[in-house]
Scaffold this motif. Structure first.
Motif, PDB file in Angstrom:
ATOM      1  N   LEU A  13       0.793  -1.220   0.000  1.00  0.00           N
ATOM      2  CA  LEU A  13       0.000   0.000   0.000  1.00  0.00           C
ATOM      3  C   LEU A  13       0.830   1.276   0.000  1.00  0.00           C
ATOM      4  O   LEU A  13       0.327   2.348  -0.332  1.00  0.00           O
ATOM      5  N   GLN A  14       2.093   1.205   0.401  1.00  0.00           N
ATOM      6  CA  GLN A  14       2.866   2.420   0.688  1.00  0.00           C
ATOM      7  C   GLN A  14       2.905   3.419  -0.458  1.00  0.00           C
ATOM      8  O   GLN A  14       2.847   4.627  -0.232  1.00  0.00           O
ATOM      9  N   SER A  15       2.967   2.926  -1.682  1.00  0.00           N
ATOM     10  CA  SER A  15       3.056   3.848  -2.823  1.00  0.00           C
ATOM     11  C   SER A  15       1.758   4.615  -3.041  1.00  0.00           C
ATOM     12  O   SER A  15       1.738   5.624  -3.755  1.00  0.00           O
ATOM     13  N   ARG A  16       0.661   4.144  -2.415  1.00  0.00           N
ATOM     14  CA  ARG A  16      -0.636   4.794  -2.591  1.00  0.00           C
ATOM     15  C   ARG A  16      -1.044   5.579  -1.343  1.00  0.00           C
ATOM     16  O   ARG A  16      -2.217   5.947  -1.205  1.00  0.00           O
ATOM     17  N   LEU A  17      -0.067   5.837  -0.452  1.00  0.00           N
ATOM     18  CA  LEU A  17      -0.336   6.580   0.784  1.00  0.00           C
ATOM     19  C   LEU A  17       0.549   7.831   0.812  1.00  0.00           C
ATOM     20  O   LEU A  17       1.534   7.908   1.547  1.00  0.00           O
ATOM     21  N   PRO A  18       0.223   8.825   0.019  1.00  0.00           N
ATOM     22  CA  PRO A  18       1.132   9.974  -0.159  1.00  0.00           C
ATOM     23  C   PRO A  18       1.328  10.831   1.082  1.00  0.00           C
ATOM     24  O   PRO A  18       2.357  11.505   1.200  1.00  0.00           O
TER      25      PRO A  18
END
Length: 547
Positions: free
Chosen positions: A128-133
């Motif tokens: 998920l990290q890349s979609r949690l700006p």
């Protein structure tokens, strides 16, 4: 004329200060993810919470900052509770059982700046990290050796204990004082219909709620209690019990991720637990472990009260706790929007002479309103209905710890009298006991009359050989809707449709009898352990009823 008393803000940090000062040596016990037991006390937890608060401030956490957790019940998670809220930031506890889409939605909706997670959830965070700006830093909860062994591929990542290694204790540190109406925690609903909705609690609402749940006629936290928190810290702040333990000096027992029957039984026995709180599915697993191993809990445990919330407990569970454990099963009802407690099912003095069966009848009810909560039931036109135990209508609530509007949402949640619609259908009797008939979306309308899916489910699980049961409505050309009973068998049980219907005969109204009974391997549950009726309705939407 105003009163002339001191005006001190009701802050969550004051609960920890009280715990450190007046019961510093009372234990907080955690079964860690690795298995071993960790023991600390309120003094040590207070000291680490202060160091953690300083570390968070150095990392840029300020009043109003959103700090998220994706974690189970451990002392580290509890430290975050007090450290984050104590400096005026907001703790956003995330339910790890939510779908990836819902996890992504609520982190971004809350605009979380930091995310603390158990190592077991590292794969989910990696994806998920890349979609949690908005998340600037990720911290893994665990000892440094465990964190280094896993070393997840997550940007801006560090181990939780590095915050302490980089932050020496400061004896001069004091918790800041601020407006008690500032936000303290953020919890989201489970999102069974649409996206989850955020409920933003304040320090004031939380402390008031905590004071009431600690009363002896409520959940009854006290200095001579040992509380097992099976209910997760991410589920409406574990129903407020961590705060209650800090205020009253109760010993806390935290199971970590170990919620199987064997682990729960061991903690109940070894830590001499007197009060445990969890959803019905947890207690079902406990019963299965006891049965499989021929245990005698009445002789081995000292469990006085078992609190059930999240969904109604079946009668057989009430009877089983009383008979085999010597434990009073305590129904409590509320919801995320209520912080969560609204009613508790304690007996009244006039019930002292009742037989066991008569007592069980009362224990099946959800309970009476605690101080601060106002209740009413209304009809289809919004008119108030009598509290006679017969009239059923939509259950409406108001009070100082009940939601006024959803986080980042519009107002309009309350009616003209300031009451919130719970979405439940209920009766209220002359003594004030609430009995839930059903969720408004789950009640079955057959021939112009209501059938309670809750009552049918509770009756069905009393049938020998039935482990779990769910009832949904299916369309009917004559009666509008009719009930379908969906069951899970106990391992090795020989039970069929005829057996179940024969068992129900005489226990429910004849016209409530399900039109069909089907058996499945398992029933879908929501992220909070409730039956996922929407999923069942979708799965069986084309199921043909007999005849």
């Amino acid at each position: 004329m105003l009163g002339q008393m001191q005006d001190k803000p009701l802050l969550i940090s004051s609960l920890l200060e009280h715990a450190e000062r007046f019961h510093p040596n009372v234990e907080i016990v955690t079964r860690t993810a690795e298995g071993p037991i960790h023991r600390c006390n309120w003094r040590e937890l207070g000291q680490r919470s202060r160091r953690l608060a300083l570390a968070l401030q150095k990392k840029g956490v300020r009043q109003g900052s959103m700090v998220a957790t994706l974690a189970t019940n451990t002392y580290r998670h509890l430290e975050l509770y007090f450290a984050v809220m104590g400096i005026g930031a907001v703790l956003h506890t995330i339910n790890p059982r939510l779908s990836p889409a819902h996890l992504e939605y609520i982190v971004n909706h809350a605009e979380d700046e930091m995310l603390f997670f158990d190592l077991a959830f590292a794969p989910s965070v990696e994806k998920l990290q890349s979609r949690l700006p908005t998340v600037k830093r990720f911290y893994a909860l665990g000892d440094q050796e465990s964190v280094e062994a896993v070393a997840p591929a997550i940007r801006d990542f560090a181990g939780y204990e590095t915050l302490f290694a980089d932050t020496p204790a400061d004896p001069s540190f004091t918790w800041p004082q601020f407006d008690e109406r500032l936000a303290s925690t953020l919890c989201y609903t489970s999102g069974t219909t649409g996206n989850p909705k955020g409920v933003l609690y304040s320090h004031r609402s939380t402390v008031l709620h905590n004071q009431v749940i600690s009363l002896s006629d409520s959940l009854g936290s006290s200095a001579d209690a040992t509380i097992l928190l099976v209910v997760p810290l991410f589920h409406v702040n574990a129903w407020g019990l961590p705060y209650a333990a800090a205020m009253t000096g109760a010993k806390l027992v935290l199971p970590g991720p170990h919620l199987d029957g064997e682990s729960i039984y061991a903690l109940l026995r070894d830590e001499r637990v007197t009060l445990a709180a969890g959803v019905p599915t947890i207690w079902q697993m406990l019963f299965q472990y006891v049965d499989a191993n021929g245990l005698k809990p009445r002789e081995e445990l000292c469990l006085k009260d078992a609190v059930v919330g999240g969904s109604a407990a079946p009668r057989m569970m009430i009877e089983r706790f009383d008979r085999d454990f010597g434990t009073f099963l305590l129904h409590a009802w509320g919801m995320t929007e209520m912080s969560p407690l609204g009613v508790v099912c304690r007996l009244l003095p006039k019930h002292a002479g009742l037989s066991a069966e008569q007592r069980y009848d009362i224990q099946m009810k959800q309970g009476r309103a605690v101080y601060g909560v106002q209740l009413k039931i209304v009809g289809e036109e919004g008119q108030r209905l009598p509290h006679d135990g017969k009239a059923s209508g939509r259950l409406m609530v108001s009070g100082p710890w009940i939601v006024a509007r959803y986080f980042k949402g519009d107002g309009g949640l309350l009616d003209s009298e300031g009451f919130f619609d719970t979405g439940d259908i209920a009766t209220i009797d002359a003594d004030g006991y609430v009995m839930l008939v059903d969720r408004s979306k789950d009640v079955i309308k057959s021939g112009g009359e209501w059938i309670s899916s809750i009552d049918l489910e509770n009756a069905a699980v009393g049938c020998p050989g039935i482990a779990m049961a769910a009832v949904i409505a299916l369309p009917h050309p004559k009666w509008q809707e009719r009930p379908l009973l969906i069951c899970v068998k106990k391992p090795g049980a020989e039970v069929d449709k005829a057996t179940v219907l024969a068992y129900l005969d005489g226990k429910i109204a004849k016209w409530w009898t399900p039109d069909d009974v089907v058996f499945v391997e398992s029933l879908p549950l929501t992220a909070t352990g409730k039956l996922y009726k929407l999923g069942l309705r979708q799965a069986f939407k084309d199921y043909p009823l007999p005849g």
